[in-house]
Write a protein that holds these residues in place. Structure first.
Motif, PDB file in Angstrom:
ATOM      1  N   THR A  95       0.843  -1.196   0.000  1.00 16.24           N
ATOM      2  CA  THR A  95       0.000   0.000   0.000  1.00 16.24           C
ATOM      3  C   THR A  95       0.876   1.243   0.000  1.00 16.24           C
ATOM      4  O   THR A  95       1.739   1.393   0.877  1.00 16.24           O
ATOM      5  N   ASN A 107      -4.912   6.005   2.532  1.00 12.24           N
ATOM      6  CA  ASN A 107      -4.235   4.700   2.535  1.00 12.24           C
ATOM      7  C   ASN A 107      -3.682   4.368   3.915  1.00 12.24           C
ATOM      8  O   ASN A 107      -3.680   3.207   4.326  1.00 12.24           O
ATOM      9  N   GLU A 111      -4.877   1.009   6.252  1.00 19.32           N
ATOM     10  CA  GLU A 111      -3.958   0.012   6.804  1.00 19.32           C
ATOM     11  C   GLU A 111      -3.863   0.081   8.328  1.00 19.32           C
ATOM     12  O   GLU A 111      -3.103  -0.674   8.934  1.00 19.32           O
TER      13      GLU A 111
END
Length: 285
Positions: A95, A107, A111
């Motif tokens: 990512t 992002n 995560e």
């Protein structure tokens, strides 16, 4: 059979069984765990604990369960090697969290990384300013991989247009006072050479804790006795110094002689030595 003896024998058998299964799965599982590997490790540990401590549990049923939890990850890993889709599903994808020097906040949240987590991972790679980073990704293992901006990257020999001599990795030729023959052979060296080098240093092989040789045939030694010091290798600097001295001597002889033929001979050989120095300089420096 006594319970304590039953538990002892089960423990010994399962220790070796887990060792064999782990070795079979490969080194990758030891260095980085995917989510599936993480779950698999917990389950296998639980199965082993139950089989070991519950003397009423069927030992062979437990072995079957262990093999099932081994075969399935093994088969999935094999499929992952063959299929990118399976690999992405099991191992996950990287990512991007910093691109073109800009933090990708969405992002990061996806995560489960906070700003503090990002800064902590950057500091672990000796990066203390986000502005120094051009690109960064979170790997499936949770590790942050970083590409610094061009102006913040270390200068390399290629950047300076320097030509460097090829160099192989050093080999450990003595360990714990014992000579290792295979590393010596990798460098095209032999025990006689090693014994000669040790004689130069006035040490015996039994007194050497660790010794390494490089591709240039230079030996570095660490002794058991920390109070004793061993000189660093000097062969290459001495060889370069000798060549330069020869060059200087030939030039001096050319200036000192009045014989024109001798002068030309000295100057010719002086040029040849200088050419040799130019060739070997990168190897000896």
């Amino acid at each position: 059979m006594a319970d304590w003896l039953n538990i002892l024998l089960r423990s010994i058998a399962l220790v070796f069984m887990l060792f064999i299964l782990t070795k079979w799965l490969g080194k990758k599982h030891l260095s980085q765990l995917s989510i599936f590997d993480y779950i698999n490790g917990f389950v296998l540990g639980g199965i082993v604990a139950i089989i070991t401590l519950d003397v009423n549990a069927n030992f062979y049923h437990g072995l079957i369960a262990m093999f099932v939890w081994f075969i399935i990850p093994f088969a999935i890993e094999y499929l992952a090697l063959k299929s990118k889709i399976v690999r992405n599903l099991i191992q996950g994808k990287s990512t991007v969290v910093i691109q073109d020097g800009k933090i990708m906040e969405d992002n990061l949240k996806k995560e489960g990384f906070s700003t503090d987590d990002l800064l902590q991972h950057l500091r672990a790679d000796s990066v203390f300013q986000v502005a120094d980073v051009e690109f960064a990704v979170i790997e499936p293992t949770g590790r942050l991989s970083i590409l610094l901006k061009r102006e913040n990257q270390p200068v390399t020999a290629k950047d300076l247009q320097l030509q460097l001599a090829p160099k192989k990795e050093p080999q450990t030729v003595i360990m714990d006072g014992k000579m290792l023959l295979e590393p010596l052979a990798n460098l095209n060296l032999n025990p006689a050479w090693l014994e000669t080098e040790l004689d130069k240093l006035n040490v015996t092989i039994e007194n050497v804790f660790l010794a390494q040789a490089d591709s240039d045939g230079q030996l570095t030694v660490d002794l058991y006795d920390d109070k004793l010091s061993v000189p660093s290798p000097t062969e290459k600097p001495l060889l370069l110094a000798t060549l330069k001295k020869c060059h200087a001597d030939l030039q001096s002889f050319a200036l000192a002689t009045e014989n024109e033929q001798s002068k030309q001979l000295y100057e010719k050989n002086s040029d040849k030595v200088q050419q040799a120095i130019n060739i070997v300089d990168i190897y000896l420096n």
